[in-house]
Design a protein around this motif. Sequence first.
Motif, PDB file in Angstrom:
ATOM      1  N   LEU A 164       0.813  -1.216   0.000  1.00  0.00           N
ATOM      2  CA  LEU A 164       0.000   0.000   0.000  1.00  0.00           C
ATOM      3  C   LEU A 164       0.851   1.272   0.000  1.00  0.00           C
ATOM      4  CD1 LEU A 164      -2.860  -1.051   2.450  1.00  0.00           C
ATOM      5  CD2 LEU A 164      -2.626  -1.430  -0.006  1.00  0.00           C
ATOM      6  N   ALA A 165       2.184   1.087   0.088  1.00  0.00           N
ATOM      7  CA  ALA A 165       3.064   2.264   0.053  1.00  0.00           C
ATOM      8  C   ALA A 165       3.022   2.867  -1.350  1.00  0.00           C
ATOM      9  CB  ALA A 165       4.484   1.853   0.412  1.00  0.00           C
ATOM     10  N   ARG A 166       3.605   4.069  -1.500  1.00  0.00           N
ATOM     11  CA  ARG A 166       3.574   4.758  -2.783  1.00  0.00           C
ATOM     12  C   ARG A 166       4.284   3.930  -3.853  1.00  0.00           C
ATOM     13  NH1 ARG A 166       2.079   9.094  -4.999  1.00  0.00           N
ATOM     14  NH2 ARG A 166       3.366   9.779  -6.741  1.00  0.00           N
ATOM     15  N   LYS A 167       3.786   3.993  -5.088  1.00  0.00           N
ATOM     16  CA  LYS A 167       4.375   3.186  -6.169  1.00  0.00           C
ATOM     17  C   LYS A 167       5.844   3.547  -6.368  1.00  0.00           C
ATOM     18  CE  LYS A 167       2.414   6.356  -9.502  1.00  0.00           C
ATOM     19  NZ  LYS A 167       1.350   6.580 -10.431  1.00  0.00           N
ATOM     20  N   THR A 214       7.370  -5.529 -16.532  1.00  0.00           N
ATOM     21  CA  THR A 214       7.852  -4.981 -15.255  1.00  0.00           C
ATOM     22  C   THR A 214       6.765  -5.046 -14.189  1.00  0.00           C
ATOM     23  OG1 THR A 214       9.080  -3.471 -16.639  1.00  0.00           O
ATOM     24  CG2 THR A 214       9.199  -3.077 -14.285  1.00  0.00           C
ATOM     25  N   PHE A 215       6.441  -6.236 -13.764  1.00  0.00           N
ATOM     26  CA  PHE A 215       5.486  -6.410 -12.661  1.00  0.00           C
ATOM     27  C   PHE A 215       5.708  -7.790 -12.065  1.00  0.00           C
ATOM     28  CE2 PHE A 215       2.496  -9.483 -14.449  1.00  0.00           C
ATOM     29  CZ  PHE A 215       2.823  -9.430 -15.794  1.00  0.00           C
ATOM     30  N   CYS A 216       5.125  -8.027 -10.912  1.00  0.00           N
ATOM     31  CA  CYS A 216       5.185  -9.364 -10.323  1.00  0.00           C
ATOM     32  C   CYS A 216       4.041  -9.481  -9.311  1.00  0.00           C
ATOM     33  CB  CYS A 216       6.542  -9.613  -9.662  1.00  0.00           C
ATOM     34  SG  CYS A 216       6.808  -8.679  -8.156  1.00  0.00           S
ATOM     35  N   PRO A 217       3.743 -10.685  -8.857  1.00  0.00           N
ATOM     36  CA  PRO A 217       2.709 -10.819  -7.827  1.00  0.00           C
ATOM     37  C   PRO A 217       3.195 -10.208  -6.519  1.00  0.00           C
ATOM     38  CG  PRO A 217       3.372 -12.969  -8.734  1.00  0.00           C
ATOM     39  CD  PRO A 217       4.358 -11.981  -9.225  1.00  0.00           C
ATOM     40  N   ALA A 232       0.776  -1.635  -5.110  1.00  0.00           N
ATOM     41  CA  ALA A 232      -0.116  -2.732  -5.506  1.00  0.00           C
ATOM     42  C   ALA A 232      -0.987  -2.316  -6.694  1.00  0.00           C
ATOM     43  CB  ALA A 232      -0.990  -3.153  -4.329  1.00  0.00           C
ATOM     44  N   ALA A 233      -1.476  -1.085  -6.677  1.00  0.00           N
ATOM     45  CA  ALA A 233      -2.340  -0.639  -7.776  1.00  0.00           C
ATOM     46  C   ALA A 233      -1.525  -0.541  -9.070  1.00  0.00           C
ATOM     47  CB  ALA A 233      -2.975   0.701  -7.439  1.00  0.00           C
ATOM     48  N   MET A 234      -0.270  -0.084  -8.954  1.00  0.00           N
ATOM     49  CA  MET A 234       0.574   0.009 -10.150  1.00  0.00           C
ATOM     50  C   MET A 234       0.828  -1.392 -10.732  1.00  0.00           C
ATOM     51  SD  MET A 234       4.337   1.646 -10.638  1.00  0.00           S
ATOM     52  CE  MET A 234       5.377   0.347 -10.088  1.00  0.00           C
ATOM     53  N   MET A 235       1.146  -2.343  -9.867  1.00  0.00           N
ATOM     54  CA  MET A 235       1.392  -3.717 -10.326  1.00  0.00           C
ATOM     55  C   MET A 235       0.133  -4.272 -11.010  1.00  0.00           C
ATOM     56  SD  MET A 235       4.477  -4.866  -9.550  1.00  0.00           S
ATOM     57  CE  MET A 235       5.758  -5.027  -8.298  1.00  0.00           C
ATOM     58  N   ALA A 236      -1.027  -4.009 -10.403  1.00  0.00           N
ATOM     59  CA  ALA A 236      -2.279  -4.526 -10.966  1.00  0.00           C
ATOM     60  C   ALA A 236      -2.522  -3.920 -12.350  1.00  0.00           C
ATOM     61  CB  ALA A 236      -3.443  -4.207 -10.026  1.00  0.00           C
ATOM     62  N   PHE A 239      -0.270  -5.674 -14.782  1.00  0.00           N
ATOM     63  CA  PHE A 239      -0.777  -7.020 -15.034  1.00  0.00           C
ATOM     64  C   PHE A 239      -1.900  -6.942 -16.079  1.00  0.00           C
ATOM     65  CE2 PHE A 239      -4.003 -10.272 -13.712  1.00  0.00           C
ATOM     66  CZ  PHE A 239      -3.260 -11.415 -13.926  1.00  0.00           C
ATOM     67  N   GLU A 240      -2.776  -5.943 -15.924  1.00  0.00           N
ATOM     68  CA  GLU A 240      -3.868  -5.783 -16.897  1.00  0.00           C
ATOM     69  C   GLU A 240      -3.318  -5.416 -18.268  1.00  0.00           C
ATOM     70  OE1 GLU A 240      -6.906  -6.729 -16.460  1.00  0.00           O
ATOM     71  OE2 GLU A 240      -6.527  -7.221 -14.368  1.00  0.00           O
ATOM     72  N   SER A 241      -2.261  -4.596 -18.311  1.00  0.00           N
ATOM     73  CA  SER A 241      -1.703  -4.234 -19.619  1.00  0.00           C
ATOM     74  C   SER A 241      -1.033  -5.429 -20.267  1.00  0.00           C
ATOM     75  CB  SER A 241      -0.629  -3.239 -19.500  1.00  0.00           C
ATOM     76  OG  SER A 241      -0.464  -2.292 -19.270  1.00  0.00           O
ATOM     77  N   TYR A 242      -0.390  -6.268 -19.469  1.00  0.00           N
ATOM     78  CA  TYR A 242       0.219  -7.484 -20.018  1.00  0.00           C
ATOM     79  C   TYR A 242      -0.872  -8.327 -20.688  1.00  0.00           C
ATOM     80  CZ  TYR A 242       2.546 -12.081 -20.008  1.00  0.00           C
ATOM     81  OH  TYR A 242       3.060 -13.304 -20.364  1.00  0.00           O
ATOM     82  N   LYS A 243      -2.006  -8.459 -20.010  1.00  0.00           N
ATOM     83  CA  LYS A 243      -3.097  -9.235 -20.586  1.00  0.00           C
ATOM     84  C   LYS A 243      -3.594  -8.598 -21.887  1.00  0.00           C
ATOM     85  CE  LYS A 243      -6.248 -10.007 -17.349  1.00  0.00           C
ATOM     86  NZ  LYS A 243      -6.921 -10.047 -16.032  1.00  0.00           N
ATOM     87  N   ALA A 244      -3.771  -7.263 -21.843  1.00  0.00           N
ATOM     88  CA  ALA A 244      -4.365  -6.585 -23.004  1.00  0.00           C
ATOM     89  C   ALA A 244      -3.408  -6.506 -24.189  1.00  0.00           C
ATOM     90  CB  ALA A 244      -4.807  -5.180 -22.597  1.00  0.00           C
ATOM     91  N   HIS A 245      -2.111  -6.286 -23.905  1.00  0.00           N
ATOM     92  CA  HIS A 245      -1.179  -6.013 -25.010  1.00  0.00           C
ATOM     93  C   HIS A 245      -0.325  -7.200 -25.401  1.00  0.00           C
ATOM     94  CE1 HIS A 245      -2.432  -1.921 -24.907  1.00  0.00           C
ATOM     95  NE2 HIS A 245      -2.099  -1.812 -23.631  1.00  0.00           N
ATOM     96  N   VAL A 246      -0.300  -8.241 -24.575  1.00  0.00           N
ATOM     97  CA  VAL A 246       0.546  -9.396 -24.900  1.00  0.00           C
ATOM     98  C   VAL A 246      -0.307 -10.662 -25.056  1.00  0.00           C
ATOM     99  CG1 VAL A 246       2.477 -10.835 -24.147  1.00  0.00           C
ATOM    100  CG2 VAL A 246       2.495  -8.379 -23.661  1.00  0.00           C
ATOM    101  N   VAL A 247      -1.048 -10.999 -24.008  1.00  0.00           N
ATOM    102  CA  VAL A 247      -1.745 -12.290 -24.004  1.00  0.00           C
ATOM    103  C   VAL A 247      -2.884 -12.308 -25.031  1.00  0.00           C
ATOM    104  CG1 VAL A 247      -2.934 -13.989 -22.587  1.00  0.00           C
ATOM    105  CG2 VAL A 247      -1.176 -12.542 -21.561  1.00  0.00           C
ATOM    106  N   ARG A 248      -3.752 -11.315 -24.924  1.00  0.00           N
ATOM    107  CA  ARG A 248      -4.925 -11.325 -25.800  1.00  0.00           C
ATOM    108  C   ARG A 248      -4.538 -11.267 -27.286  1.00  0.00           C
ATOM    109  NH1 ARG A 248     -10.306 -10.254 -24.314  1.00  0.00           N
ATOM    110  NH2 ARG A 248      -9.628  -9.620 -22.241  1.00  0.00           N
ATOM    111  N   PRO A 249      -3.619 -10.361 -27.686  1.00  0.00           N
ATOM    112  CA  PRO A 249      -3.246 -10.336 -29.109  1.00  0.00           C
ATOM    113  C   PRO A 249      -2.654 -11.653 -29.593  1.00  0.00           C
ATOM    114  CG  PRO A 249      -2.453  -8.353 -28.029  1.00  0.00           C
ATOM    115  CD  PRO A 249      -2.999  -9.236 -26.946  1.00  0.00           C
ATOM    116  N   PHE A 250      -1.881 -12.343 -28.751  1.00  0.00           N
ATOM    117  CA  PHE A 250      -1.314 -13.624 -29.191  1.00  0.00           C
ATOM    118  C   PHE A 250      -2.439 -14.606 -29.509  1.00  0.00           C
ATOM    119  CE2 PHE A 250      -0.354 -17.992 -27.799  1.00  0.00           C
ATOM    120  CZ  PHE A 250       0.406 -18.373 -28.891  1.00  0.00           C
ATOM    121  N   PHE A 251      -3.399 -14.713 -28.598  1.00  0.00           N
ATOM    122  CA  PHE A 251      -4.483 -15.669 -28.840  1.00  0.00           C
ATOM    123  C   PHE A 251      -5.352 -15.234 -30.015  1.00  0.00           C
ATOM    124  CE2 PHE A 251      -3.228 -17.112 -24.659  1.00  0.00           C
ATOM    125  CZ  PHE A 251      -3.226 -18.475 -24.873  1.00  0.00           C
TER     126      PHE A 251
END
Length: 462
Positions: A164-167, A214-217, A232-236, A239-251
Amino acid sequence: MMTPTLRLGVTGLSRAGKTVFITALIRNLVSGGRLPFFFPDAEGRIERAYLEPQPDDAVPRFDYEMHLATLGHDLPDWPESTRRLSQLRITIEYRSGSAVRRMLGASRLNLDVVDYPGEWLIDLPLLDKSYEAWSAEAVAQARDARREPHAKAWLAFVGGLDPLARKDEQAALEGARLYADYLKAARAADHVLHTTGPGRFLMPGDLAGSPLLTFCPLPLEGRRSPPRASLAAMMARRFESYKAHVVRPFFRDHFSRLDRQIVLVDVLGPLNQGGEALADLQRALDAVLGVFRTGASSWLAALTGRRIDKLLFAATKADHIHSSSHDRLEAILRVITERAMGRASATGAEVGVQALAALRATREAEARIDDELLPCIVGVPLPGERIGNRTFDGREQAAVFPGDLPSDPHQALHPGAAPAGLHFVRFRPPRVLPPGVDGEAPALPHIRLDRALDFLLGDWLA
Ligand code: GDP
C-alpha cells in the motif's frame, strides 16, 4: 482458383523439439524425403513443394536456411531452439486422388507452419483472473516446499515491501527481475515444473527487457482496493496491460487462426527422473493444454482456436530408445495427455498420439553384454557426454543399451515410481547435405515423421 491455406501450429515446452521438427518437416517436403506412410507422397501424387514468401509481414520468418546450415556443418550441430513466434509458408503442388478433381489440373495447398513457445499457452487463464487472485495463487505456489528454495530471494524481497506504500519503479523492476529468476531457476532444476506464469517471464520472445514485463505478484494477504498511487495498484495496472497487449493479441491474432496443431512433448527426460517428474509434466501440460478445453459457452472460446479440428500429441526424440519401446512411449504420452485429449475430442477435434524422431541421430544394433543379446542404439555422443566413466569427444561412435520403458504406463506415472533407469546421452545429429546439381538431396532419417504428416496434412491433399 484460390489456393487454400492450412495453418499448422507447432508448439511444446522449451526444448521439446519444435525447431528440429519444423526443419525436418520442411526439408522432407521440399527436397524429397522418404515418407512411406505419408500417403499423398507414397502414392507419388506430390509434384513439388517449395518455400514461398512469408504472408504476414508483421511475423518473423522461421529461419529454415540457418537451421539447415547448422545441420550441414562438417561436424553437424543441432539448430538453435525456438524463442519466439515465427512462421513459414510452403506451397505443395499435388495431383488429387479424385478423378474429378484431377481433371481440373494440379491442385495446390499453402501450408503455413507457425512455431511458438508452449509456455505462452499457460497465460490463457490469466485473462479470466484478477491481479489479486493471481497474486494469491502465485505466492502460495512460491511457498510450496519444492519451489521455495528457488523463490527465497523473491519472497524475501516482496515480503519486505508494503503493497500500500507509494508506487516505486525500482521496486517493480527488482521484483520482476527476482520473480523471473525464480521461475527460470525452478524450471531449470525441475525441467517442466508447472507454474502460474506469466509465460513471457520464461520465454520473453521479442519482449525481453520490455516495460510490459515490469510487474510481479505481491503478497496482498487479503488486502483489497489499494489506493490508486500505491505499489499494488501500479502492479495490478501492469498485469492488466500485459493481458491486453501481450496475451490477448497472441491468442486473437495467432492461436485462434490455427487449423491444426501438433504439441511436442519430451517424455523421456522426466520419465528418467521418476514418477514425480512425470506427474509434474502432466500438470505443466494440463496448464498448457487448458486452451484446448475451453467450453463452447466460455467467452475465452472466441480466442482459443475453435477451428482446430485435428490435434496431435507427439513424444519426440524416440531415436533415444530402441524401436521395441516406441509403443510404450506412445502409451505413456497417451496417459499423460488423457485429460486434455478427452476434452479436446469433446469439442469435435480428432486427437492423435504418437512417438517420433523428426531427425534420427541413431541406428539400432544388438550387442552382447554379459552373454545376453541386448537391443542397443548406436550414435555419436556430443562432446562432453558421459557413459559410466567414459567421456566422449563428439567424434567417436558408441553403442548404448538405453534400457526398457515400463510396460504399464499408469505405473510409470505413479508419484512414488522410481526413475526408469534409462541411459540417455545427447547424440550428434546426422549431417544434412544440400541438394546436388540434379536437385536431389539425400533423404533424412526419421522415425514416424511420415505418419505425423499424414495425420496432419493427408486429408487436405486427398
Ligand atoms: P525447441 O526448444 O522446442 O525448439 O527444441 P529443439 O527443436 O531445439 O530441440 C531441443 C534439443 O532436443 C535439440 O537440440 C536436440 O538435442 C534434441 N532433439 C530434438 N529433436 C530430436 C530428434 O528427433 N532426435 C534427437 N536425437 N534429438 C532431438
